[in-house]
Design a protein around this motif. Structure first.
Motif, PDB file in Angstrom:
ATOM      1  N   GLY A  13       0.840  -1.173   0.120  1.00  0.00           N
ATOM      2  CA  GLY A  13      -0.059  -0.069  -0.100  1.00  0.00           C
ATOM      3  C   GLY A  13       0.794   1.287   0.151  1.00  0.00           C
ATOM      4  O   GLY A  13       1.737   1.630  -0.864  1.00  0.00           O
ATOM      5  N   CYS A  49      -1.410  -4.069   1.967  1.00  0.00           N
ATOM      6  CA  CYS A  49      -2.824  -3.529   1.225  1.00  0.00           C
ATOM      7  C   CYS A  49      -3.590  -5.052   1.073  1.00  0.00           C
ATOM      8  O   CYS A  49      -2.994  -5.985   0.068  1.00  0.00           O
ATOM      9  CB  CYS A  49      -2.294  -2.977  -0.172  1.00  0.00           C
ATOM     10  SG  CYS A  49      -4.123  -2.210  -0.722  1.00  0.00           S
ATOM     11  N   PRO A  50      -4.524  -5.134   1.838  1.00  0.00           N
ATOM     12  CA  PRO A  50      -5.089  -6.600   1.580  1.00  0.00           C
ATOM     13  C   PRO A  50      -6.120  -6.763   0.665  1.00  0.00           C
ATOM     14  O   PRO A  50      -6.705  -8.141   0.307  1.00  0.00           O
ATOM     15  CB  PRO A  50      -5.676  -6.662   3.045  1.00  0.00           C
ATOM     16  CG  PRO A  50      -6.282  -5.048   3.330  1.00  0.00           C
ATOM     17  CD  PRO A  50      -5.045  -4.369   2.646  1.00  0.00           C
ATOM     18  N   CYS A  73      -3.131  -1.164   5.345  1.00  0.00           N
ATOM     19  CA  CYS A  73      -2.895   0.017   5.160  1.00  0.00           C
ATOM     20  C   CYS A  73      -3.830   0.910   6.062  1.00  0.00           C
ATOM     21  O   CYS A  73      -3.660   2.091   6.172  1.00  0.00           O
ATOM     22  CB  CYS A  73      -3.658   0.312   3.818  1.00  0.00           C
ATOM     23  SG  CYS A  73      -2.572  -0.422   2.502  1.00  0.00           S
ATOM     24  N   CYS A 131      -2.915   4.866   1.598  1.00  0.00           N
ATOM     25  CA  CYS A 131      -2.815   3.827   0.313  1.00  0.00           C
ATOM     26  C   CYS A 131      -4.061   4.343  -0.799  1.00  0.00           C
ATOM     27  O   CYS A 131      -5.205   4.454  -0.468  1.00  0.00           O
ATOM     28  CB  CYS A 131      -3.070   2.471   0.965  1.00  0.00           C
ATOM     29  SG  CYS A 131      -3.656   1.286  -0.622  1.00  0.00           S
ATOM     30  N   VAL A 176      -5.473   2.520  -2.753  1.00  0.00           N
ATOM     31  CA  VAL A 176      -6.689   1.750  -3.026  1.00  0.00           C
ATOM     32  C   VAL A 176      -7.601   2.047  -1.607  1.00  0.00           C
ATOM     33  O   VAL A 176      -8.942   2.141  -1.729  1.00  0.00           O
ATOM     34  CB  VAL A 176      -6.138   0.286  -3.033  1.00  0.00           C
ATOM     35  CG1 VAL A 176      -7.401  -0.677  -3.085  1.00  0.00           C
ATOM     36  CG2 VAL A 176      -5.505   0.208  -4.324  1.00  0.00           C
ATOM     37  N   CYS A 177      -6.907   1.828  -0.606  1.00  0.00           N
ATOM     38  CA  CYS A 177      -7.785   1.784   0.562  1.00  0.00           C
ATOM     39  C   CYS A 177      -8.378   3.096   1.052  1.00  0.00           C
ATOM     40  O   CYS A 177      -9.238   3.027   1.891  1.00  0.00           O
ATOM     41  CB  CYS A 177      -6.947   1.168   1.885  1.00  0.00           C
ATOM     42  SG  CYS A 177      -6.448  -0.443   1.598  1.00  0.00           S
TER      43      CYS A 177
END
Ligand SMILES: [Zn+2]
Length: 909
Positions: free
Chosen positions: A260, A271-272, A310, A324, A326-327
């Motif tokens: 992330g 980052c999951p 993140c 992050c 994405v998050c």
């Protein structure tokens, strides 16, 4: 203080408690022969145990063998005789629940599972102990747990943290010997946790570089799981996963979608959300649980300690944010949901009965009231994946009023038993959403005092478990590294986890006391009540836990001559950065109470603890002769006495410095009276030292701190301190007495009464408030030149720092508001606030900062005492420009690395 003569830390070969934990639990009952009373039946003529309960795995073998040894210790024949004990399988519904039916010739123990039978067998032992003979009360009784899992930890197991970095899965030591497990099982413990890391245990297809020693570790883990299950104890692995990545980690070179945001220097958060991340987490957990059948579960700090997903860039109290890409577009709970969901799927794919406990470690704040948890925290309980148990600190955020002020504690409190409002809120939300809740508590002891096996205050545990019951809590993690030694407190937690819940504190205490103290139950109850009453006065600030004198006061030197020596962390022996031993704590006692209590208030609170404890310990002490044949009770009496000495020492240390500081600021003959009181404190400590040595020599548990992995105090170090005390009496007291008789000031360079070292003058100015408003800086002040020019002035309400700077950098005032207190920092910047004003000019800025005089020290005549300061400005491309050269000390949690020697004087004209 002379640390060159400090004795070395005792080696692990001196940890005699390990052998004690291995010794048979039952050796001899101090029973007197008597006939059965009305409503009782006797087993004295012999007992046959008929194990009808189906037990194909032999899980109950240890419990049956234990009952045999228990009866033999009471001289009751087994395998023959008229009385029959049968174990019977019935449908009872709840794991570990049991029913007992006692008739004149027999006893039936009925349960639906092996663990219910185990509890029933232990229960009839308890009944005989309470009767002080092989006698059982006729009739039926039932017990059903509402706290299903009670997870503790090995008292002497490696913590897998610096400085020793011992890993229990990599050595040959058996940390779970049979009779130790037998003791824990009797206490009601049915889970134990130990620390692992995925990078050690899991070689996944994404992380082929990891797990080099996994086969060895997994083999040891399997062995531990199997050993513990023989006593009905489930093993839980504890971890803080998924770890943030090192920037150079080959995994994220290959799979950049697993990383992330940049964070924590050269690291990246995990980052999951990507399919790769999900597959990795599933594979990691699946591989562990597949390799270790019977593993009880996984306890994971999901947020709050160390960088992980993140979400870890956003703190629980709203500092920082998710960065992050994405998050940051998601709700915070979605981040944890993604990582936990994958771990849960991996685990349950191969171990449907194992448990995943997600621990939100949110201890903030550790100081005065003010912080609130960020709103997103309260979204998590209702958005925890199915099959995951939510764990939250039971006491973090707990509040209580002291001296008319409300204070708030961080983690780990027994003295203020909780729960905190935030725990109540989290548990209520979880319950409404159907998320099972686990309470993280401390059972035997906490950071309040962790250098003993446990603090005997069962009443305070009752308040915790009563609240857990009301809130629908089903699990509890009983301890961090410490607070887990077998005995009274563990057993109290075990008892309180079962219905029927004791009607009140009195009935709980009597039930516990009858089992251990038999006919002496009443005085034991009286002592425990006094212990709890006193202990409840423990100062509610984490600094007092982390740096205060309650853990090892008997090895703190008493410095009659000021040294400005820091306090050392209570949970460490050596510094984690330098691997040097921390010195014994010195005289800077403000470091353990600042922001919460005055020194006088801390003396008052520790005095209340000392007084109630002394009374309770005296009551127990009177039972010494009566318990001469009960070694376990003698240990309890010794433990109470040792704790009394520690608490007395804590009080004495605080009172010593309170008196010393007062004496140094006076210039009158009254100082002789204060010196007499100081001498009396030293003499009191000199009397207590030899007694504590004696207690330590017969009980190796005393002084041992499980997180420190060693002794906070031990005989040689107590003697070292006694030599120091004797030196104070022999040399320092007479010298000070002579100086007082000559009418000299004492240590004027320490109190600021002598003009020594760098100084600034704060001139009272009738228009000081106007100067603050207008920033028309007067010339007739004591200006100090530098990149930032600065001077002080004051009126009756505030001290003002005036600044004129040619760079835009902020100016920081480091202020030691009173001697022995940590510095506080006050910033003057171009950004104004209520207490900070600034105006920018073409090539400079002017600013002013005001600080209320309320917290400043005043000498006996009510005049402002000199204080110590430094004025600093951060410089472009370098460290801060400081008034005085800086020599930072080793960093300390919550206290930083300030060195009190790096300060100059501010005198009030
Ligand atoms: Zn992310």
């Amino acid at each position: 203080m002379d640390v060159s003569t400090l004795p070395p830390q005792p080696g692990e070969d001196t940890w005699a408690f390990v052998d004690e934990l291995k010794a048979p639990l039952w050796h001899h009952h101090d029973w007197t022969v008597r006939a059965a009373a009305d409503g009782e039946t006797s087993l004295a003529a012999g007992v046959q145990v008929i194990p009808e309960f189906p037990d194909p795995q032999g899980r109950l073998a240890t419990a049956y063998a234990d009952l045999d040894r228990f009866l033999a210790a009471g001289k009751v024949a087994t395998g023959t005789g008229p009385f029959r004990i049968r174990t019977v399988q019935v449908e009872i519904g709840t794991e570990e629940a049991f029913r007992i039916e006692i008739e004149p010739e027999s006893c039936r123990i009925l349960a639906g599972d092996c663990e219910g039978i185990r509890r029933g067998l232990f229960h009839i032992e308890d009944l005989m102990l309470a009767a002080e003979g092989p006698l059982l009360p006729l009739g039926c009784s039932e017990r059903t747990p509402f706290i299903r899992r009670r997870i503790s930890r090995c008292f002497f197991g490696p913590i897998k943290r610096p400085p020793k970095l011992r890993d229990e899965l990599m050595d040959e030591v058996n940390y779970y010997p049979d009779e130790y497990l037998n003791r824990l099982a009797h206490d009601g413990v049915n889970g134990l946790w130990l620390t692992v890391e995925f990078r050690d245990l899991c070689r996944t297809r994404f992380t082929p570089e990891c797990g080099a020693d996994a086969p060895q570790r997994l083999a040891k883990l399997r062995q531990t799981v199997d050993q513990c299950l023989r006593y009905g104890i489930h093993t839980y692995i504890f971890c803080i996963e998924p770890r943030a990545w090192e920037a150079a980690d080959p995994t994220i070179q290959r799979y950049p979608e697993m990383a992330g945001a940049d964070a924590y220097g050269k690291r990246k958060t995990f980052c999951p959300h990507s399919a790769t991340s999900q597959a990795y987490l599933e594979e990691a957990t699946r591989s562990i649980f597949a390799a270790v059948p019977g593993l009880g579960g996984l306890i994971n700090i999901t947020h709050g300690e160390r960088p992980t997903t993140c979400l870890s860039t956003a703190s629980a109290v709203g500092v920082g944010a998710v960065t992050c890409p994405v998050c940051s577009a998601l709700e915070p709970w979605e981040i944890l949901h993604a990582s936990l969901g994958a771990m849960e799927r991996g685990m349950h794919a191969v171990a449907p009965d194992a448990e995943l406990v997600s621990w939100l470690y949110m201890p903030q704040p550790q100081g005065p009231v003010g912080y609130q948890l960020a709103p997103w925290v309260h979204d998590i309980p209702a958005h925890t994946p199915a099959g995951v148990i939510l764990q939250f600190n039971f006491e973090s955020g707990v509040t209580r009023e002291f001296f008319g002020r409300e204070l708030m504690g961080g983690d780990y409190w027994i003295s203020t038993p909780g729960p905190s409002d935030r725990f109540r809120q989290v548990a209520a939300t979880a319950r409404a959403a159907g998320t099972p809740t686990s309470a993280k508590i401390q059972t035997g002891c906490s950071h309040e005092v962790a250098s003993i096996p446990f603090v005997p205050v069962p009443s305070l545990l009752q308040r915790k478990f009563a609240a857990m019951r009301d809130l629908g809590v089903s699990h509890t993690m009983l301890c961090w590294y410490f607070g887990n030694y077998p005995g009274l407190m563990n057993r109290t937690a075990g008892r309180l986890s079962f219905e029927p819940f004791p009607e009140d504190e009195e009935s709980l205490l009597l039930e516990l006391a009858r089992r251990d103290w038999g006919r002496h139950a009443a005085p034991a109850v009286e002592a425990w009540k006094l212990f709890a009453e006193g202990y409840a006065n423990y100062p509610l600030t984490n600094l007092f836990q982390y740096y205060g004198p309650m853990h090892d006061g008997p090895v703190w030197p008493l410095l009659l001559r000021p040294e400005d020596a820091m306090l050392s962390p209570t949970w460490l022996l050596g510094s984690t950065t330098t691997h040097e031993p921390w010195p014994p704590s010195g005289d800077r006692v403000g470091e353990c109470i600042h922001g919460a209590f005055s020194l006088a208030e801390a003396v008052e609170l520790t005095g209340r603890i000392d007084e109630a404890w002394t009374r309770g310990a005296a009551i127990l002490g009177e039972l010494r002769n009566a318990c001469a044949n009960r070694p376990e009770r003698l240990r309890d009496i010794d433990l109470a006495e040792a704790l009394g000495i520690q608490f007395r020492s804590g009080r004495n240390i605080l009172r010593f410095y309170e008196l010393r500081e007062r004496m140094l600021r006076l210039n009158s003959p009254e100082r002789l009276q204060l010196l007499t009181e100081l001498r009396a404190i030293v003499e009191d400590e000199l009397r207590n030292g030899p007694r504590l040595v004696e207690l330590c020599e017969r009980d190796a548990r005393l002084g041992f701190h499980s997180e420190a992995e060693g002794y906070k105090y031990f005989p040689a170090k107590i003697r070292w301190r006694m030599d120091q005390l004797q030196g104070v009496l022999d040399r320092d007291v007479p010298q000070l007495e002579a100086a007082i008789r000559r009418g000299e000031r004492l240590f004027p360079e320490y109190t600021g009464q002598a003009a020594v070292g760098p100084r600034a003058r704060c001139v009272q100015h009738e228009n000081a408030a106007t100067v603050f408003t207008t920033l028309a800086l007067p010339d007739d002040l004591d200006w100090h030149e530098g990149p930032a020019r600065w001077a002080f002035t004051r009126d009756e309400t505030f001290v003002y720092l005036l600044v004129e700077s040619t760079t835009r950098a902020a100016v920081t005032l480091k202020l030691e508001p009173r001697r022995l207190w940590p510095v506080t920092r006050h910033v003057v910047s171009c950004t104004p606030s209520e207490d900070c004003r600034a105006v920018e000019t073409a090539d400079a800025w002017r600013g002013a900062l005001r600080i209320s005089l309320v917290d400043f020290d005043r000498n006996g005549a009510g005049e402002l005492a000199p204080v110590r300061i430094d004025v600093q400005q951060s410089a472009a491309g370098g460290g801060p420009q400081t008034w005085l050269p800086q020599h930072p000390q080793t960093h300390r949690l919550c206290l930083g690395n300030d060195n009190p020697a790096d300060l100059g004087w501010l005198h009030f004209a």
